[in-house]
Scaffold this motif. Structure first.
Motif, PDB file in Angstrom:
ATOM      1  N   VAL A  13       0.857  -1.182   0.000  1.00 37.54           N
ATOM      2  CA  VAL A  13       0.000   0.000   0.000  1.00 37.54           C
ATOM      3  C   VAL A  13       0.893   1.232   0.000  1.00 37.54           C
ATOM      4  CG1 VAL A  13      -1.767   1.309   1.243  1.00 37.54           C
ATOM      5  CG2 VAL A  13      -1.852  -1.202   1.219  1.00 37.54           C
ATOM      6  N   VAL A  14       0.720   2.077  -1.004  1.00 33.94           N
ATOM      7  CA  VAL A  14       1.452   3.341  -1.108  1.00 33.94           C
ATOM      8  C   VAL A  14       0.456   4.463  -0.882  1.00 33.94           C
ATOM      9  CG1 VAL A  14       2.759   4.871  -2.626  1.00 33.94           C
ATOM     10  CG2 VAL A  14       3.116   2.391  -2.748  1.00 33.94           C
ATOM     11  N   GLY A  15       0.765   5.369   0.041  1.00 35.32           N
ATOM     12  CA  GLY A  15      -0.175   6.461   0.250  1.00 35.32           C
ATOM     13  C   GLY A  15       0.126   7.268   1.482  1.00 35.32           C
ATOM     14  N   ASP A  16      -0.809   8.118   1.831  1.00 30.34           N
ATOM     15  CA  ASP A  16      -0.632   9.087   2.907  1.00 30.34           C
ATOM     16  C   ASP A  16      -1.374   8.636   4.150  1.00 30.34           C
ATOM     17  OD1 ASP A  16       0.690  11.094   1.121  1.00 30.34           O
ATOM     18  OD2 ASP A  16      -1.263  10.957   0.130  1.00 30.34           O
ATOM     19  N   ALA A  17      -0.620   8.350   5.187  1.00 31.30           N
ATOM     20  CA  ALA A  17      -1.204   7.933   6.459  1.00 31.30           C
ATOM     21  C   ALA A  17      -1.645   9.160   7.253  1.00 31.30           C
ATOM     22  CB  ALA A  17      -0.194   7.120   7.262  1.00 31.30           C
ATOM     23  N   LEU A  18      -2.687   8.972   8.016  1.00 40.10           N
ATOM     24  CA  LEU A  18      -3.194   9.992   8.926  1.00 40.10           C
ATOM     25  C   LEU A  18      -3.356   9.360  10.300  1.00 40.10           C
ATOM     26  CD1 LEU A  18      -6.175  11.196   6.670  1.00 40.10           C
ATOM     27  CD2 LEU A  18      -3.837  12.082   6.624  1.00 40.10           C
ATOM     28  N   LEU A  19      -3.440  10.187  11.321  1.00 39.26           N
ATOM     29  CA  LEU A  19      -3.814   9.713  12.648  1.00 39.26           C
ATOM     30  C   LEU A  19      -5.216  10.236  12.921  1.00 39.26           C
ATOM     31  CD1 LEU A  19      -3.088   8.244  15.275  1.00 39.26           C
ATOM     32  CD2 LEU A  19      -2.264  10.443  16.162  1.00 39.26           C
ATOM     33  N   ASP A  20      -6.159   9.312  13.065  1.00 38.45           N
ATOM     34  CA  ASP A  20      -7.550   9.686  13.312  1.00 38.45           C
ATOM     35  C   ASP A  20      -7.879   9.528  14.789  1.00 38.45           C
ATOM     36  OD1 ASP A  20      -7.910  10.233  10.677  1.00 38.45           O
ATOM     37  OD2 ASP A  20      -9.077   8.441  10.214  1.00 38.45           O
ATOM     38  N   ARG A  21      -8.634  10.484  15.311  1.00 40.05           N
ATOM     39  CA  ARG A  21      -9.079  10.414  16.705  1.00 40.05           C
ATOM     40  C   ARG A  21     -10.589  10.635  16.747  1.00 40.05           C
ATOM     41  NH1 ARG A  21      -4.400  10.921  19.801  1.00 40.05           N
ATOM     42  NH2 ARG A  21      -2.687  12.097  18.856  1.00 40.05           N
ATOM     43  N   ASP A  22     -11.242   9.953  17.660  1.00 45.60           N
ATOM     44  CA  ASP A  22     -12.658  10.185  17.935  1.00 45.60           C
ATOM     45  C   ASP A  22     -12.819  10.585  19.391  1.00 45.60           C
ATOM     46  OD1 ASP A  22     -13.561   9.692  15.415  1.00 45.60           O
ATOM     47  OD2 ASP A  22     -14.311   7.668  15.830  1.00 45.60           O
ATOM     48  N   LEU A  23     -13.453  11.717  19.620  1.00 46.11           N
ATOM     49  CA  LEU A  23     -13.834  12.146  20.960  1.00 46.11           C
ATOM     50  C   LEU A  23     -15.340  11.962  21.043  1.00 46.11           C
ATOM     51  CD1 LEU A  23     -12.709  15.432  22.732  1.00 46.11           C
ATOM     52  CD2 LEU A  23     -15.050  14.601  22.861  1.00 46.11           C
ATOM     53  N   ARG A  47      -6.876   5.834  16.096  1.00 47.16           N
ATOM     54  CA  ARG A  47      -6.771   4.715  15.160  1.00 47.16           C
ATOM     55  C   ARG A  47      -6.018   5.178  13.921  1.00 47.16           C
ATOM     56  NH1 ARG A  47     -11.888   6.772  14.521  1.00 47.16           N
ATOM     57  NH2 ARG A  47     -12.317   7.541  12.410  1.00 47.16           N
ATOM     58  N   PRO A  48      -5.446   4.246  13.152  1.00 45.42           N
ATOM     59  CA  PRO A  48      -4.822   4.622  11.878  1.00 45.42           C
ATOM     60  C   PRO A  48      -5.859   5.187  10.924  1.00 45.42           C
ATOM     61  CG  PRO A  48      -4.149   2.418  12.569  1.00 45.42           C
ATOM     62  CD  PRO A  48      -5.287   2.816  13.451  1.00 45.42           C
ATOM     63  N   GLY A  49      -5.460   6.179  10.142  1.00 36.96           N
ATOM     64  CA  GLY A  49      -6.360   6.771   9.171  1.00 36.96           C
ATOM     65  C   GLY A  49      -5.704   6.850   7.806  1.00 36.96           C
ATOM     66  N   GLY A  50      -6.486   7.209   6.794  1.00 36.87           N
ATOM     67  CA  GLY A  50      -5.960   7.338   5.442  1.00 36.87           C
ATOM     68  C   GLY A  50      -5.400   6.024   4.936  1.00 36.87           C
ATOM     69  N   LEU A  95       9.054  13.254   6.090  1.00 31.65           N
ATOM     70  CA  LEU A  95       8.007  14.268   6.070  1.00 31.65           C
ATOM     71  C   LEU A  95       8.584  15.654   6.320  1.00 31.65           C
ATOM     72  CD1 LEU A  95       4.907  13.074   8.160  1.00 31.65           C
ATOM     73  CD2 LEU A  95       5.017  13.459   5.707  1.00 31.65           C
ATOM     74  N   THR A  96       7.977  16.657   5.709  1.00 25.50           N
ATOM     75  CA  THR A  96       8.202  18.038   6.119  1.00 25.50           C
ATOM     76  C   THR A  96       6.984  18.443   6.927  1.00 25.50           C
ATOM     77  OG1 THR A  96       7.133  18.879   4.121  1.00 25.50           O
ATOM     78  CG2 THR A  96       9.508  18.575   4.028  1.00 25.50           C
ATOM     79  N   GLY A  97       7.155  18.764   8.173  1.00 24.45           N
ATOM     80  CA  GLY A  97       6.032  19.086   9.041  1.00 24.45           C
ATOM     81  C   GLY A  97       5.522  17.858   9.769  1.00 24.45           C
ATOM     82  N   ALA A  98       4.462  18.048  10.558  1.00 22.30           N
ATOM     83  CA  ALA A  98       3.922  16.981  11.405  1.00 22.30           C
ATOM     84  C   ALA A  98       2.894  16.146  10.648  1.00 22.30           C
ATOM     85  CB  ALA A  98       3.273  17.592  12.645  1.00 22.30           C
ATOM     86  N   LEU A  99       2.757  14.904  11.055  1.00 19.89           N
ATOM     87  CA  LEU A  99       1.769  14.003  10.465  1.00 19.89           C
ATOM     88  C   LEU A  99       0.368  14.595  10.646  1.00 19.89           C
ATOM     89  CD1 LEU A  99       1.462  10.986   9.304  1.00 19.89           C
ATOM     90  CD2 LEU A  99       0.646  10.459  11.598  1.00 19.89           C
ATOM     91  N   PRO A 100      -0.449  14.625   9.594  1.00 17.79           N
ATOM     92  CA  PRO A 100      -1.810  15.155   9.725  1.00 17.79           C
ATOM     93  C   PRO A 100      -2.641  14.347  10.721  1.00 17.79           C
ATOM     94  CG  PRO A 100      -1.181  15.021   7.416  1.00 17.79           C
ATOM     95  CD  PRO A 100      -0.119  14.296   8.193  1.00 17.79           C
ATOM     96  N   GLU A 101      -3.391  15.055  11.561  1.00 17.67           N
ATOM     97  CA  GLU A 101      -4.316  14.454  12.515  1.00 17.67           C
ATOM     98  C   GLU A 101      -5.718  14.976  12.239  1.00 17.67           C
ATOM     99  OE1 GLU A 101      -3.017  14.379  16.749  1.00 17.67           O
ATOM    100  OE2 GLU A 101      -1.351  15.599  16.008  1.00 17.67           O
ATOM    101  N   LYS A 102      -6.700  14.090  12.342  1.00 21.61           N
ATOM    102  CA  LYS A 102      -8.101  14.475  12.175  1.00 21.61           C
ATOM    103  C   LYS A 102      -8.866  13.997  13.398  1.00 21.61           C
ATOM    104  CE  LYS A 102      -7.885  14.214   7.121  1.00 21.61           C
ATOM    105  NZ  LYS A 102      -7.792  15.671   6.952  1.00 21.61           N
ATOM    106  N   THR A 103      -9.470  14.927  14.120  1.00 21.53           N
ATOM    107  CA  THR A 103     -10.221  14.604  15.328  1.00 21.53           C
ATOM    108  C   THR A 103     -11.693  14.890  15.108  1.00 21.53           C
ATOM    109  OG1 THR A 103      -8.330  15.142  16.743  1.00 21.53           O
ATOM    110  CG2 THR A 103     -10.503  15.053  17.787  1.00 21.53           C
ATOM    111  N   ARG A 104     -12.512  13.856  15.264  1.00 21.29           N
ATOM    112  CA  ARG A 104     -13.967  14.032  15.174  1.00 21.29           C
ATOM    113  C   ARG A 104     -14.551  14.119  16.578  1.00 21.29           C
ATOM    114  NH1 ARG A 104     -16.980   9.607  11.761  1.00 21.29           N
ATOM    115  NH2 ARG A 104     -16.105   8.283  13.402  1.00 21.29           N
TER     116      ARG A 104
END
Length: 474
Positions: A13-23, A47-50, A95-104
Motif C-alpha cells: 500500500v502506497v499512500g498518505d497515512a493519517l492519525l484519526d481520533r474520535d472524541l 486509530r490509523p487513518g488514510g 516528512l516536512t512538518g507533522a503528520l496530519p491528525e483528524k479529530t472528530r
C-alpha cells in the motif's frame, strides 16, 4: 514478497497515512453563549487513518501488507507507529512538518465537528520504497494528496498498481492502473477538472451523469476501468462504455467513515488473488456495506481490527455472515413476547405456491424461520439431478422474500432435530399433506407448539415446473 499463511496474496500500500481520533460523548443542551451543543466527553480513541487504515483493513483480511507512507519524528507519527506495530510492515518516507491528525467530536454517535491539524508532506522517495514497489506482486495506492504517491509516481508508472484510490487533493492515477475507485463527489470533481465537455454539461438522472463521468475518467486517466462508489447505492463500474451497477446488498445507516478505504482494500486484495474485476467490485461493495453496518472506522478502537473474510458474492457459503442468524431472530422475538413460526421444505424452484404459503405463515406470528433441506437431503428425497439450485442460491432467494426473517439448514431427511433446537410456536406445512404425513406434530406438542396446515395453490410444484421445462425443450 511472499503471501501470508492464509494463501492470500501480499499487498503493498502506497499512500498518505493519517492519525484519526474520535472524541465521543453526549449532548443534551446548547451552550449559553452560542447555539452550539455542549458535548460531555466520555472517551477518546485513536486509530490509523488514510492509507494506514487501508493497510490495516487489508491485513485484517489475512494478508501480508507493507505500507509505504510519510512519517516523521512528531508525537502523532510516533503514536501511529505504535498502532501499526505488529499489523503491517512500514517503510517510512521523510516528512516536512507533522503528520496530519483528524479529530472528530461525536455526540450520541453523530459527528458534530472535525478538527484538523498537521500539514506534513512527503519530501522524497527512498530507495527502499522504490525497491519495494518494483518487487511487489500487487500495489494499492491510497492518495490523500500528501505527496507519497507523487514521490513514487515514476516507479508506479513503470509498475502500474491494481487499484488507485484517488482523493481531491491528490493527482490522477498513473496510466495503466487496473481500477480507480473515486467516490461519487470525487468523480464529479475529477471529471470537471478533466474538461470533458460532454461530462461537465451532462444532464439527466444522477446515475446517468455518474456513468458519463466514469467513462470520461477511463479515457482521461487511461486506466482499465473506474468504479465510482455511491454509498448505499453500491458502485458503478465502467470500462468506458456501458456501466455495470453493483448494488449494495443492504442499506445501512451506520457511520460511513472509512467505507471507501474498506472498498479499496477489498478490491485490491481480491484482484491480487486473481479475481475478475467485476467480482472484485461485488466483493468490495459487500465488504464496505458490512463495514458501515458494523459501525465503520469509528468502531475500531485503539487499532483493534477484527479478522475479516470478505469474498465475492459468488463465494458465500450457507453460513454467510450476511444472512440473519435464526437463533438471534428467535431470541429477539421471544424477548418481546412474540410468536415464532417455522416452515420447512426444499424450495428448489421457488414458485407461486411457495410464496403464498410463506406469506400466509408469516402472518400467523411475529417472525418466520424457514427450515431448508441441504443439498444432500434434497438429493436423497428427490433423486439425482436435484436440487437444480444449490443451497447458497436457495438461501439467497428465500431471504429476498420480505416474509422470511431467517433460514436454518438441516441435513437429515426430516427436520425434527432442527425443530427441537429452534422450538417454534407454530410449524407450518402446505395443505397437500395429511395428518399422517406430519410426524413433526407430536414433537411440537412437547413444548406446547402447534403444527398446522395451510391451503396450497393447486398444480404448483417444482417437479411440475421441471416436467414442463423438459417437455418444452423437446
Amino acid at each position: 514478497m511472499a503471501g501470508s499463511g492464509s494463501g492470500r496474496s501480499a499487498l503493498v500500500v502506497v499512500g498518505d497515512a493519517l492519525l484519526d481520533r474520535d472524541l465521543t460523548g453526549t449532548a443534551d443542551r446548547l451552550a449559553p453563549d452560542a447555539p452550539v451543543p455542549v458535548v460531555a466527553e466520555h472517551a477518546r480513541r485513536a486509530r490509523p487513518g488514510g492509507a494506514a487504515l487501508t493497510a490495516c483493513l487489508a491485513a485484517a483480511d489475512g494478508r501480508d501488507v507493507t505500507l509505504i507512507t510519510g512519517l516523521g519524528d512528531d508525537p502523532a507519527s510516533e503514536e501511529l507507529r505504535r498502532l501499526l506495530d505488529g499489523r503491517v510492515k512500514v517503510i517510512g518516507l521523510p516528512l516536512t512538518g507533522a503528520l496530519p491528525e483528524k479529530t472528530r467530536v461525536l455526540a450520541q454517535g453523530h459527528p458534530v465537528v472535525r478538527l484538523d491539524r498537521g500539514d506534513g508532506r512527503v519530501r522524497a522517495a527512498t530507495e527502499e520504497a522504490r525497491e519495494a514497489v518494483r518487487a511487489a506482486r500487487a500495489v494499492l495506492v491510497s492518495d490523500y494528496g500528501r505527496g507519497a504517491a507523487d514521490a513514487l509516481r515514476d516507479v508506479l508508472a513503470q509498475r502500474p498498481p491494481l487499484v488507485w484510490d484517488p482523493h481531491p487533493r491528490g493527482g490522477p492515477p498513473v496510466p495503466g492502473t487496473r481500477l480507480a475507485t473515486p467516490a461519487r463527489s470525487e468523480a464529479r470533481a475529477f471529471a470537471t477538472g478533466a474538461g470533458d465537455h460532454h461530462t461537465t454539461q451532462a444532464s439527466g438522472s444522477d446515475l446517468r451523469v455518474a456513468a458519463r463521468e466514469a467513462a470520461a475518467l477511463v479515457r482521461h486517466w487511461r486506466v482499465a476501468c473506474v468504479a465510482v462508489t455511491m454509498g448505499a447505492r453500491g458502485a458503478l463500474l465502467s470500462y468506458g462504455d456501458h456501466p455495470l451497477l453493483v448494488p449494495a446488498p443492504a442499506a445501512h445507516h451506520g457511520d460511513p467513515c472509512g467505507a471507501g478505504d474498506r472498498f479499496a482494500a477489498t478490491a485490491a486484495g481480491l484482484l491480487a488473488d486473481g479475481t475478475l474485476v467485476g467480482e472484485a467490485v461485488e466483493g468490495a461493495v459487500a465488504a464496505a456495506s458490512e463495514f458501515v453496518a458494523a459501525g465503520g472506522a469509528g468502531a475500531l478502537a485503539d487499532g483493534a481490527f477484527p479478522e475479516a473474510d470478505f469474498r465475492p458474492s459468488g463465494e458465500e457459503g450457507a453460513g454467510s455472515d450476511a444472512a440473519p442468524d435464526p437463533h438471534a431472530v428467535i431470541a429477539r422475538v421471544r424477548a418481546a413476547g412474540g410468536a415464532v413460526v417455522a416452515a420447512g421444505g426444499c424450495f428448489d424452484l421457488l414458485h407461486a405456491g411457495h410464496v403464498g404459503l410463506l406469506q400466509a405463515a408469516r402472518r400467523i406470528g411475529d417472525c418466520l424461520v424457514v427450515c431448508l433441506n441441504s443439498d444432500a437431503s434434497v438429493r436423497r428425497r428427490k433423486g439425482e439431478g436435484r436440487p437444480v439450485n444449490p443451497l447458497a442460491d436457495r438461501i439467497r432467494v428465500l431471504l429476498a422474500l420480505q416474509c422470511v426473517d431467517a433460514v436454518a439448514v438441516f441435513d437429515e431427511d426430516t427436520p425434527e432435530r432442527l425443530l427441537a433446537e429452534l422450538r417454534p410456536d407454530v410449524w407450518v406445512k402446505g395443505g397437500d399433506y395429511t395428518g399422517a404425513d406430519l410426524p413433526e406434530a407430536a414433537l411440537l406438542q412437547e413444548w406446547g407448539g402447534q403444527a398446522v396446515l395451510l391451503p396450497y395453490l393447486a398444480g404448483r410444484s417444482s417437479t411440475t415446473l421441471l416436467d414442463r421445462a423438459a417437455e418444452g425443450s423437446r
